[in-house]
Design an enzyme around this catalytic site. Structure first.
Site, PDB file in Angstrom:
ATOM      1  N   LYS A   1      10.377   6.402  31.468  1.00  0.00           N
ATOM      2  CA  LYS A   1      10.412   5.681  30.187  1.00  0.00           C
ATOM      3  C   LYS A   1      10.374   4.182  30.448  1.00  0.00           C
ATOM      4  CE  LYS A   1      13.338   5.630  25.993  1.00  0.00           C
ATOM      5  NZ  LYS A   1      14.590   6.201  25.427  1.00  0.00           N
TER       6      LYS A   1
ATOM      7  N   SER B   1      14.010   8.366  21.025  1.00  0.00           N
ATOM      8  CA  SER B   1      13.058   7.344  21.406  1.00  0.00           C
ATOM      9  C   SER B   1      12.255   7.664  22.672  1.00  0.00           C
ATOM     10  CB  SER B   1      13.791   6.016  21.616  1.00  0.00           C
ATOM     11  OG  SER B   1      14.723   6.122  22.668  1.00  0.00           O
TER      12      SER B   1
ATOM     13  N   SER C   1      18.229  10.421  22.191  1.00  0.00           N
ATOM     14  CA  SER C   1      16.862  10.002  22.514  1.00  0.00           C
ATOM     15  C   SER C   1      16.192  10.760  23.656  1.00  0.00           C
ATOM     16  CB  SER C   1      16.833   8.509  22.837  1.00  0.00           C
ATOM     17  OG  SER C   1      16.789   7.760  21.656  1.00  0.00           O
TER      18      SER C   1
END
Lengths: 102, 488
Positions: B79, B154, B178
């Site tokens: 990420k 996210s 997330s």
């Protein structure tokens, strides 16, 4: 306590504290969003929390201590590489005081 | 299109047996990512050249009988809020445009030490603030099962990348769900470890008392393997836990006999939510019961206050953490400023997106004079009550089972205009972060062709127990083997 309504004036004050500059349309929309979110979080006021200690952090660790050993820091030339403006290893910024105030 | 990559376990076997090389795997990963990318939007950047070079090095190490680990040479994705030295680090934000990280996060350093090859940086909601990956300045990631829907967020880019098989596994971060929520929406496994289990050094801070690095993978076994790589104490993160890291993969015995699974009655409401989701989750629990586990009813009475508590605490912390983006030392600087104060305001206004501004303003409000006690301190007190709920529940059970989300993936744009409805999609995940617990989301069925996730929650450091139960479930079912049609 009641959730306060968020006036445009309130929002401008918050934006100033947070160092944000908002256009008029943006400010109006954000004031409405904040009012709605504050209306939602107001539910917490119904809970009796007298005498309940606050949790700032889940780990009840004592601050860990370590030996104070010298280590190689990030070299200044590398630290400065991402700067939008710099002179040598110093960060350059616009004038700090408004010339009218100076 | 080149085929999807297998699991970490399968790829490790293939490398060990010499039936493929790391170079081939990394090339396959990059080619597949590039072929899927225009429609999917999972990546913010691929490291093609560096990754292929690292794969060759991995092949040489293995050829001389000295691989760094059984996973040496296997591609993974990270990420884009975890720092990798020499690579851009954008957090999906305009304000970090042009930023190149001068150091590597501890979690990624652990990947490198095990020889894993980072092929790309994945898309996310700006600064990890969101539940849909729509709040990225690079545009949204799409759900691999339905391009009109969100992959969750996210860590939506990581979840979509794993679901479509351009990588076998990826790192994400989980502040309020997330990792688990996008895992649930994309039909993959997502594990959020105990707070402090993985170092946060080099994870860009959103809400420091809640943030935790997590893993996304195809199976519980792979999640165990990857967690074993990234977990551990870091002297440079004073909130990282000193306890030794167990062999997570060794905990996967398949045996759940006698395991007490708590069903919190507040998480299975009579009304609201999607009844079919609850039915799938109940069926998954029944599967574990038929394998020898026991179901017990527990109560988490403060559940309905979790979202409000979470959004007060995370925005307060965010408003403080994001003060550092001021245009002085890195990232975007507004060219339209005469004075320093003007530069701060314009830089931040131009650099941050709408959701980040909303959260900074809310956080500023709850920390401001006159409101601190009524909002921030109150939320911290309710956080104590939520923690106590879990402590009491775990006196009666070993794990808690819930849906990961009340509904499957929602449509892109559906909740963008209504922040509260977006926040409500986190209703089953945020309490876990407030209490600092480990939890996993495991695919347990489909509703309308969209994946549904079972969430299993354990007491602190109970990662071996959640992984064992998740693995036992996956030994008996095949939901985790399904891929979205176009990525099959």
């Amino acid at each position: 306590m009641d959730a306060p309504g968020i006036t445009l004036e309130d929002l401008r004050r918050l934006a100033d504290l947070a160092r944000l500059e908002l256009g008029d349309g943006e400010a109006t929309a954000l004031a409405a969003d904040l009012a709605r979110i504050l209306g939602f979080v107001r539910q917490l006021q119904e809970l009796d929390t007298a005498g309940v200690p606050p949790t700032a952090h889940v780990m009840e660790l004592a601050t860990p201590l370590r030996e104070d050993e010298p280590d190689a820091p990030l070299p200044p030339e590398e630290a400065i590489r991402n700067a939008p403006a710099h002179e040598g290893t110093a960060f350059l910024v616009p004038q700090v005081l408004d010339s009218d105030e100076a | 299109m080149v085929a999807a990559l297998g699991t970490l376990r399968e790829l490790a076997h293939a490398l060990e047996a010499g039936t493929c090389s790391a170079h081939e795997l990394v090339r396959q990963s990059l080619e597949r990512a590039e072929a899927l990318e225009p429609a999917l939007g999972a990546y913010l950047g691929l490291r093609a050249e560096a990754a292929l070079r690292e794969a060759e090095e991995a092949d040489r190490r293995r050829a001389r009988g000295a691989p760094r680990s059984p996973l040496d040479g296997i591609p993974v994705a990270v990420k884009d809020n975890l720092a990798i030295r020499g690579e851009p680090l954008s957090c999906g934000s305009r304000i970090l445009r042009g930023y190149v990280s001068p150091f590597t996060s501890t979690a990624v350093a652990h990947l490198e030490r095990a020889g894993l090859v980072v092929v790309g940086r994945t898309n996310l909601d700006e600064f990890a603030m969101g539940s849909s990956t729509e709040h990225s300045c690079a545009g949204p990631t799409r759900n691999p099962f339905d391009p009109e829907r969100t992959p969750g967020g996210s860590s939506g880019g990581s979840a979509a990348a794993v679901a479509t098989g351009s990588v076998p596994a990826a790192l994400g971060s989980d502040t309020g769900g997330s990792v688990r929520q996008p895992a649930s929406f994309c039909g993959v496994v997502g594990l959020k470890p105990t707070y402090g289990r993985v170092s946060r050094l080099g994870l860009v801070a959103f809400a420091s008392s809640l943030d935790q690095v997590g893993v996304l993978a195809r199976s519980a076994e792979d999640a165990a393997l990857l967690l074993g790589v990234v977990a551990g104490h870091d002297p440079a993160d004073s909130t990282s836990l000193p306890q030794p890291v167990p062999d997570y993969a060794a905990a996967l015995s398949g045996d759940v006999s006698g395991l007490r699974i708590g069903i919190p009655k507040e998480y299975f409401p009579e009304q609201g939510g999607n009844a079919a989701v609850f039915e799938r989750v109940r069926a998954a629990v029944a599967e574990l019961v038929s394998a020898g586990a026991r179901e017990v009813t527990v109560s988490l009475p403060h559940t309905r206050h979790a979202i409000a508590t979470y959004y007060l605490i995370c925005t307060a912390e965010a408003s403080s953490n994001l003060a550092r983006y001021d245009g002085v030392r890195y990232g975007h600087r507004s060219p339209r400023a005469r004075t320093l104060a003007e530069m701060y305001r314009r830089t931040r206004s131009e650099g941050f997106g709408a959701e980040v501004k909303r959260r900074i303003l809310l956080g500023t409000f709850v920390l401001s004079a006159g409101y601190f006690d009524a909002y921030y301190r109150k939320a911290q007190q309710v956080r104590t009550l939520i923690r106590r709920d879990f402590e009491r529940a775990f006196e009666h059970c070993d794990l808690i089972a819930t849906p990961t989300t009340p509904e499957p993936a929602f449509r892109l744009g559906e909740r963008e205009r209504d922040p509260v409805s977006m926040y409500l999609s986190d209703i089953y995940t945020v309490s876990v972060n407030l209490a600092g617990l480990p939890a996993i989301s495991v695919p347990c069925g489909e509703v309308g062709g969209l994946p549904v996730g079972l969430q299993l929650i354990a007491p602190p450091l109970g990662e071996p127990e959640v992984l064992r139960a998740a693995d036992a479930y996956q030994r008996r079912t095949d939901w985790h083997r399904r891929r979205p049609a176009e990525a099959a």
